[in-house]
Write a protein that holds these residues in place. Sequence first.
Motif, PDB file in Angstrom:
ATOM      1  N   SER A 175     -62.446 -72.109  67.053  1.00  0.00           N
ATOM      2  CA  SER A 175     -61.501 -73.098  67.586  1.00  0.00           C
ATOM      3  C   SER A 175     -61.097 -72.736  69.017  1.00  0.00           C
ATOM      4  CB  SER A 175     -60.269 -73.163  66.684  1.00  0.00           C
ATOM      5  OG  SER A 175     -60.625 -73.494  65.358  1.00  0.00           O
ATOM      6  N   LEU A 223     -60.374 -73.578  72.900  1.00  0.00           N
ATOM      7  CA  LEU A 223     -59.955 -74.653  73.778  1.00  0.00           C
ATOM      8  C   LEU A 223     -60.587 -74.487  75.159  1.00  0.00           C
ATOM      9  CD1 LEU A 223     -58.146 -77.146  73.953  1.00  0.00           C
ATOM     10  CD2 LEU A 223     -56.314 -75.664  74.789  1.00  0.00           C
ATOM     11  N   ARG A 259     -57.119 -70.585  72.410  1.00  0.00           N
ATOM     12  CA  ARG A 259     -57.486 -71.185  71.127  1.00  0.00           C
ATOM     13  C   ARG A 259     -56.777 -72.513  70.973  1.00  0.00           C
ATOM     14  NH1 ARG A 259     -55.973 -65.959  68.095  1.00  0.00           N
ATOM     15  NH2 ARG A 259     -54.232 -67.267  67.455  1.00  0.00           N
ATOM     16  N   GLU A 260     -57.373 -73.371  70.199  1.00  0.00           N
ATOM     17  CA  GLU A 260     -56.734 -74.641  69.888  1.00  0.00           C
ATOM     18  C   GLU A 260     -55.416 -74.387  69.156  1.00  0.00           C
ATOM     19  OE1 GLU A 260     -59.523 -76.928  67.685  1.00  0.00           O
ATOM     20  OE2 GLU A 260     -60.902 -77.170  69.358  1.00  0.00           O
TER      21      GLU A 260
END
Length: 121
Positions: free
Chosen positions: A27, A29, A101-102
């Motif tokens: 995950s 970003l 990270r998301e």
Amino acid sequence: QVQLVESGGGLVQPGGSLRLSCAASGSILSIYAVGWYRQAPRKQRELVAAVNRGGNINYADSVKGRFTISRDNAKNTVYLQMNSLKSEDTAVYYCNADLKREGSPYTYKYWGQGTQVTVSS
């Protein structure tokens, strides 16, 4: 969950070449700086090469002119092309990434598990 997975290590004769790859998954970003480090037996881990998202690159003096770092942002992958390898390049090579990270506003530093590079005749 974020993972960095290295590949491409192995045994090579002096003067030979290897190409290491490090793929980030999970995950993610955004990935900022990425780099390669190495650690030889009984020595501290040292920076080999690093590149930020803008493309600015740093190399250790010992590898300048022989190693080339590159990144493919679309694939979240960083490469290390190693030419004219010497016995003193023998080490475990680790990739490193500073990323977001998301779902989190923070930047985290992640490490791969390492890949062995042995230069020997």
